[in-house]
Structures are given as C-alpha cells and as structure tokens.
Write a protein that holds these residues in place. Structure first.
Motif, mmCIF file in Angstrom:
data_model
loop_
_atom_site.group_PDB
_atom_site.id
_atom_site.type_symbol
_atom_site.label_atom_id
_atom_site.label_comp_id
_atom_site.label_asym_id
_atom_site.label_seq_id
_atom_site.Cartn_x
_atom_site.Cartn_y
_atom_site.Cartn_z
ATOM 1 N N LEU A 1 0.844 -1.191 0.000
ATOM 2 C CA LEU A 1 0.000 0.000 0.000
ATOM 3 C C LEU A 1 0.877 1.238 0.000
ATOM 4 O O LEU A 1 2.052 1.181 0.355
ATOM 5 N N THR A 2 0.294 2.366 -0.364
ATOM 6 C CA THR A 2 0.998 3.630 -0.188
ATOM 7 C C THR A 2 0.924 4.001 1.288
ATOM 8 O O THR A 2 0.093 3.475 2.041
ATOM 9 N N SER A 3 1.785 4.911 1.707
ATOM 10 C CA SER A 3 1.772 5.310 3.115
ATOM 11 C C SER A 3 0.459 6.004 3.472
ATOM 12 O O SER A 3 -0.029 5.861 4.595
ATOM 13 N N ALA A 4 -0.133 6.725 2.533
ATOM 14 C CA ALA A 4 -1.414 7.387 2.801
ATOM 15 C C ALA A 4 -2.518 6.356 3.009
ATOM 16 O O ALA A 4 -3.358 6.506 3.909
ATOM 17 N N GLU A 5 -2.543 5.310 2.191
ATOM 18 C CA GLU A 5 -3.546 4.257 2.357
ATOM 19 C C GLU A 5 -3.361 3.533 3.693
ATOM 20 O O GLU A 5 -4.335 3.203 4.367
ATOM 21 N N ALA A 6 -2.108 3.284 4.063
ATOM 22 C CA ALA A 6 -1.826 2.607 5.334
ATOM 23 C C ALA A 6 -2.251 3.481 6.515
ATOM 24 O O ALA A 6 -2.776 2.971 7.507
ATOM 25 N N ARG A 7 -2.022 4.789 6.425
ATOM 26 C CA ARG A 7 -2.458 5.694 7.495
ATOM 27 C C ARG A 7 -3.976 5.719 7.609
ATOM 28 O O ARG A 7 -4.524 5.752 8.704
ATOM 29 N N ASP A 8 -4.667 5.725 6.444
ATOM 30 C CA ASP A 8 -6.132 5.732 6.474
ATOM 31 C C ASP A 8 -6.689 4.465 7.110
ATOM 32 O O ASP A 8 -7.690 4.514 7.824
ATOM 33 N N LYS A 9 -6.052 3.325 6.859
ATOM 34 C CA LYS A 9 -6.493 2.060 7.441
ATOM 35 C C LYS A 9 -5.948 1.854 8.855
ATOM 36 O O LYS A 9 -6.270 0.864 9.497
ATOM 37 N N LYS A 10 -5.078 2.773 9.285
ATOM 38 C CA LYS A 10 -4.463 2.719 10.621
ATOM 39 C C LYS A 10 -3.699 1.425 10.850
ATOM 40 O O LYS A 10 -3.836 0.777 11.888
ATOM 41 N N ILE A 11 -2.869 1.069 9.848
ATOM 42 C CA ILE A 11 -2.019 -0.101 9.991
ATOM 43 C C ILE A 11 -0.583 0.291 9.676
ATOM 44 O O ILE A 11 -0.323 1.177 8.869
ATOM 45 N N GLY A 12 0.327 -0.348 10.334
ATOM 46 C CA GLY A 12 1.746 -0.120 10.088
ATOM 47 C C GLY A 12 2.278 -1.177 9.152
ATOM 48 O O GLY A 12 1.547 -2.020 8.642
ATOM 49 N N GLY A 13 3.567 -1.134 8.938
ATOM 50 C CA GLY A 13 4.177 -2.102 8.055
ATOM 51 C C GLY A 13 5.644 -1.799 7.848
ATOM 52 O O GLY A 13 6.269 -1.074 8.622
ATOM 53 N N VAL A 14 6.169 -2.342 6.774
ATOM 54 C CA VAL A 14 7.579 -2.214 6.444
ATOM 55 C C VAL A 14 7.718 -1.266 5.259
ATOM 56 O O VAL A 14 7.126 -1.516 4.204
ATOM 57 N N LEU A 15 8.476 -0.192 5.425
ATOM 58 C CA LEU A 15 8.759 0.698 4.297
ATOM 59 C C LEU A 15 9.676 -0.032 3.347
ATOM 60 O O LEU A 15 10.758 -0.467 3.733
ATOM 61 N N ILE A 16 9.259 -0.192 2.085
ATOM 62 C CA ILE A 16 10.068 -0.974 1.151
ATOM 63 C C ILE A 16 10.583 -0.157 -0.027
ATOM 64 O O ILE A 16 11.630 -0.469 -0.574
ATOM 65 N N ALA A 17 9.838 0.882 -0.460
ATOM 66 C CA ALA A 17 10.256 1.593 -1.666
ATOM 67 C C ALA A 17 9.671 3.004 -1.686
ATOM 68 O O ALA A 17 8.728 3.314 -0.949
ATOM 69 N N TYR A 18 10.257 3.832 -2.560
ATOM 70 C CA TYR A 18 9.757 5.179 -2.789
ATOM 71 C C TYR A 18 9.850 5.469 -4.281
ATOM 72 O O TYR A 18 10.634 4.861 -5.001
ATOM 73 N N ALA A 19 9.037 6.409 -4.726
ATOM 74 C CA ALA A 19 9.081 6.859 -6.122
ATOM 75 C C ALA A 19 8.539 8.274 -6.184
ATOM 76 O O ALA A 19 7.595 8.631 -5.497
ATOM 77 N N TYR A 20 9.177 9.096 -7.032
ATOM 78 C CA TYR A 20 8.670 10.439 -7.298
ATOM 79 C C TYR A 20 9.152 10.905 -8.646
ATOM 80 O O TYR A 20 9.938 10.260 -9.279
#
Length: 128
Positions: free
Chosen positions: A109-128
């Motif tokens: 998931l994106t970090s915004a989606e994870a924040r909305d679902k209130k779940i944590g996880g492992v940061l694996i990648a970034y893109a811009y």
C-alpha cells in the motif's frame, strides 16, 4: 527480501534516466511484482509482464517517463501507522510529492492508504 526489489527498481531508474521506453528487470519476486503493480496503478509505469527464464524470472516493464527517482529502502524500516509521516519526510523530497510504499498484511500500500487504514508495516520503496 528487498535485494531483488532493489535491483528491479534500480534498473527502472537507470532506464528512465536514459530515456528508454521499456526495460528488462531481474530477478523477479512476489514483492517486486506487487510493488510494480502498485506503481502501475499510480501511473508511474505502464504495463509489465513476467518472463519465465527457468531461473528466477524477469520483468519486462513499459516506461512512461514519469519517474524522476525510485528505489528500495534498505534496510527496510518497520513503522507503525502514526510513524509513517516521519518516513515520508525522510525519503520524499517534499510534501505531496511522490509516494512511499509500505508492505502490510493487506499487501503493498501507499503510506497514505496505510495511514487511512491505521495499519503499520515495512517501508520498502519510494518513487517520485
């Protein structure tokens, strides 16, 4: 876990810098496949397909020219949902620019989606 993802994202980044229209990235993994699917969903890359070469496999990725920088986060960072903002500040160039991908029990998931679902996880990648 993130070594294969790192190689795939590095190949994509280098091909984007050179102005290529497609790239063959390897080795393939389930994590890399789900990360590429999320990047496709967000519009950073076009279609991709898995090529079975009898070893680990490869991905043929269509590039759209929309990635300025992408990469895997190594070592992966384990963050709770309220700590994801600090990850965005650390890895993204500015507020509202780019996407931070998180591996969760619900998939990538994106970090915004994870924040909305209130779940944590492992940061694996970034893109811009």
């Amino acid at each position: 876990m993130t070594f294969s993802l790192s190689y795939v994202l590095d190949a994509i980044y280098k091909a984007e810098k050179r102005g290529k229209k497609e790239v063959i990235a390897y080795p393939a993994s389930k994590l890399a496949a789900s990360t590429l699917a999320k990047l496709r969903e967000l519009g950073y890359i076009g279609d991709f397909e898995f090529i079975d070469d009898g070893r680990n496999g490869k991905f043929k990725v269509e590039l759209l020219g929309r990635i300025n920088k992408c990469g895997a986060i190594r070592p992966p960072l384990f963050l709770q949902s309220d700590e994801l903002v600090s990850g965005e500040v650390r890895f993204l160039p500015g507020k509202g620019v780019g996407v931070l991908l998180v591996s969760t029990p619900y998939g990538v998931l994106t970090s915004a989606e994870a924040r909305d679902k209130k779940i944590g996880g492992v940061l694996i990648a970034y893109a811009y």
